[in-house]
Design an enzyme around this catalytic site. Structure first.
Site, PDB file in Angstrom:
ATOM      1  NE  ARG A  14      -1.473   1.243   3.722  1.00  0.00           N
ATOM      2  CZ  ARG A  14      -1.669   0.893   4.986  1.00  0.00           C
ATOM      3  NH1 ARG A  14      -2.830   0.431   5.376  1.00  0.00           N
ATOM      4  NH2 ARG A  14      -0.702   0.992   5.871  1.00  0.00           N
TER       5      ARG A  14
ATOM      6  CD  GLU B 273     -17.844   2.348  -2.328  1.00  0.00           C
ATOM      7  OE1 GLU B 273     -19.080   2.484  -2.427  1.00  0.00           O
ATOM      8  OE2 GLU B 273     -17.266   2.254  -1.223  1.00  0.00           O
TER       9      GLU B 273
ATOM     10  CG  PHE C  40     -15.821  -1.982  -0.821  1.00  0.00           C
ATOM     11  CD1 PHE C  40     -16.592  -3.150  -0.833  1.00  0.00           C
ATOM     12  CD2 PHE C  40     -15.322  -1.545   0.386  1.00  0.00           C
ATOM     13  CE1 PHE C  40     -16.846  -3.851   0.330  1.00  0.00           C
ATOM     14  CE2 PHE C  40     -15.578  -2.242   1.568  1.00  0.00           C
ATOM     15  CZ  PHE C  40     -16.336  -3.403   1.541  1.00  0.00           C
TER      16      PHE C  40
END
Lengths: 279, 312
Positions: B2, B49, B74
């Site tokens: 990340r 989203e 998502f």
């Protein structure tokens, strides 16, 4: 240059004929929902939108997005009328090899800004364009035409919250409020009321007009944004199937095609020479 | 992974104002520096989203390069139709970045386990899929995504993924990396699970088994040449993925083998077999519960090598 209201009314009458003829001769389409937005398109494309068929991709152009993509034939008719592509293409609507399908395709048709069809998408896509305009400090505007049934989609309300947050006063949404969706009246399925209050509460500046009155439409579309720093919403009260006696405000005409007898009546209503009911 | 992604996006955004970081109330403090230095290139959509993806497409239609980031379920599953119609169908230059692929969000339960995302994204025309194995590869995949015009999905594990690569290497889109050369069996794997596979391979090597380990960092377009070479040279392929075996890496590899190798080989897909991820616990415990531990990989590799003896 702003067109005279009387001329626009006349043009709308002609456009109504073209739309009806195009759909009937191809054998399928959404007649009623296409007829309710004719005057809105006439006014937008005759004096409001800063666009040119000579330069359809100019970066500073205003954008128009038909979020209720199933009324694509009306958009094709006005684009052809404005010279974005030859009118003869309308005769091939929905047929093999044509650029014109039941829903508009941005990669095939000059002047189409977004491929729409699935409801709840075009509005958010247009909001993205408006946001890009703000980021790049450009002064183009984005006009998005929404179906009222489409406003039942969750994504509409996601953008309804998002646009005021980003002060997108270059965004203008117009709701074709004919109050009928595919199966019945909206208020019998999932009502939108109080519609104006909802959008106002979300941070939009709202005006209501008679969506078939070109003078009112010219006035309201000519003074956007209504308030600096806020997105504008126009609730256009319209009649689904406008111009065809038996179709007006009758839900079954969302997708149905007229039979032989109905075709004759419709042609009479529209002051159109008889069409053969078999393409 | 990340942090590697976000620091790479920072570098990209610094060099190119068209790069935008889009998030859906996700990313927290790791975006702090980005927000501070490039506030005009950062947009938080809140928990919406569908809107984020369609707006991203609209932004891309005006020349922006949006990187839309949130938990991988998502970003791929919830707004799937927006990805299909607004990004892929309209051929928009939008990048989707999904964090927490597979079981990384271990004890959060199956709603947060992303085990169908590859299948979903693989089904879409125009979509490119990167599934990096470690932070270095995540960085390279992010650069590659920015350099490719069109939709890209980057499937990331969370923070703290161990390093696989000890040195820099030439990341090429659609070219798998052979991490171990071997002849008894080939293991084709992707993403963060490769660390587990490496532990299994080391154990197998101790037992005298020669394993070819292929890191399929690009799942679409898939590297047919490397797969076919493995099929011909080892005659046994095990695919390993933190994902359902239906429509993911294993499916992609099997399609190449069956359609193009035209030789008998032993083949097995390791992943979820028609069940949702089960159990709670640590990430390592999740791998054990769901049949993706080092021991599972060793067992399946050995079985394939045994099976191979019956091939004509």
């Amino acid at each position: 240059m702003k067109a005279k209201p009387i001329d626009l009314e006349k043009k709308a009458e002609e456009l109504r004929k073209v739309v009806f003829k195009t759909i009937c001769l191809s054998g399928g389409g959404h007649i009623a929902g296409s007829l309710s937005i004719i005057e809105i398109l006439e006014v937008l494309y005759n004096g409001i939108l800063r666009i040119s068929p000579k330069e359809p991709m100019a970066s500073e152009r205003d954008r128009f997005i038909l979020s209720k993509g199933h009324a694509g034939v009306s958009l094709y008719a006005i684009l052809a009328d404005c010279g974005f592509f030859p009118k003869e293409e309308l005769d091939r609507f929905g047929k093999a090899g044509s650029i014109l399908g039941g829903h508009p395709d941005m990669h095939k048709v000059p002047g189409i800004e977004a491929s729409t069809g699935s409801l709840g998408h075009g509005f958010c896509f247009g909001t993205g364009i408006a946001l890009a305009g703000k980021l790049d400090k450009k002064d183009f505007r984005v006009f998005v035409l929404l179906g009222d049934g489409e406003c039942q989609e969750g994504s509409i309300w996601e953008t309804a919250m998002f646009a005021p947050q980003h002060k997108l006063d270059n965004l203008v949404a117009i709701i074709d409020y004919n109050k009928i969706q595919a199966l019945d009246r909206l208020d019998k399925i999932v009502s939108l009321e109080p519609l104006a209050a909802k959008w106002t509460a979300f941070g939009w500046e709202v005006k209501e007009v008679d969506g078939h009155n070109v003078t009112q439409l010219q006035e309201v579309l000519g003074c956007v944004p209504f308030v600096k720093g806020k997105p504008s919403l126009i609730i256009a009260h319209t009649i689904k199937g406008k111009g065809i006696s038996f179709m007006e405000n009758v839900a079954i005409w969302h997708y149905r095609m007229p039979n032989h007898e109905e075709l004759k009546i419709a042609c009479k209503d529209l002051n159109l020479e008889d069409l053969q009911d078999e393409p | 992974m990340r942090n590697a992604y976000i620091s790479t996006l920072y570098d990209l955004a610094k060099a190119d104002k068209r790069i935008l970081a889009l998030v859906a109330d996700n990313g927290a403090i790791v975006y702090d520096q980005f927000c501070r230095d490039f506030p005009e290139q950062f947009l938080n959509f809140g928990i919406s989203e569908a809107n984020m993806i369609s707006v991203a497409a609209g932004l891309a239609s005006c020349g922006k390069i949006p990187f839309a980031y949130t938990i991988s379920n998502f970003i791929t599953m919830r707004p799937f139709e927006q990805v299909r119609n607004d990004v892929c169908l309209q051929r928009m230059n939008v990048k989707l970045v999904g964090i927490g692929a597979g079981f990384i969000y271990s004890n959060l339960g199956p709603t947060h386990h992303s085990v169908e995302d590859i299948a979903l994204m693989r089904s879409l025309p125009e979509m490119i899929i990167f599934s990096p194995a470690d932070p270095l590869e995540a960085r390279k995949a992010t650069f590659a995504a920015a350099g490719h015009f069109g939709p890209v999905y980057i499937r990331l594990s969370a923070g703290g993924t161990p390093d696989i690569y000890t040195e820099d290497y030439d990341f090429r889109v659609g070219c798998a990396v052979t991490l171990r050369k071997g002849r008894d069996v080939s293991i084709v794997a992707t993403g963060g699970i490769i660390y587990e596979v490496l532990k299994a391979v080391e154990k197998l090597e101790d037992l005298g088994v020669s394993v070819r380990l292929i890191n399929m960092h690009t799942i679409k377009p898939i590297d047919k040449e490397t797969i076919l070479r493995a099929a011909f040279e080892t005659k046994a392929i095990l695919t390993v993925e933190e994902h359902t075996i239906y429509g993911g890496l294993g499916s992609a590899v099997s399609e190449v083998v069956l359609e193009e190798a035209k030789i008998p080989i032993c083949f097995k897909r390791l992943g979820l077999k028609g069940v949702f991820p089960s159990g709670y616990g640590s990430y390592n415990e999740m791998k054990e519960i769901n049949g993706l531990s080092k021991e599972d990989i060793i067992r399946e590799s050995k079985t394939l090598i045994e099976d191979k003896k019956s091939l004509k």
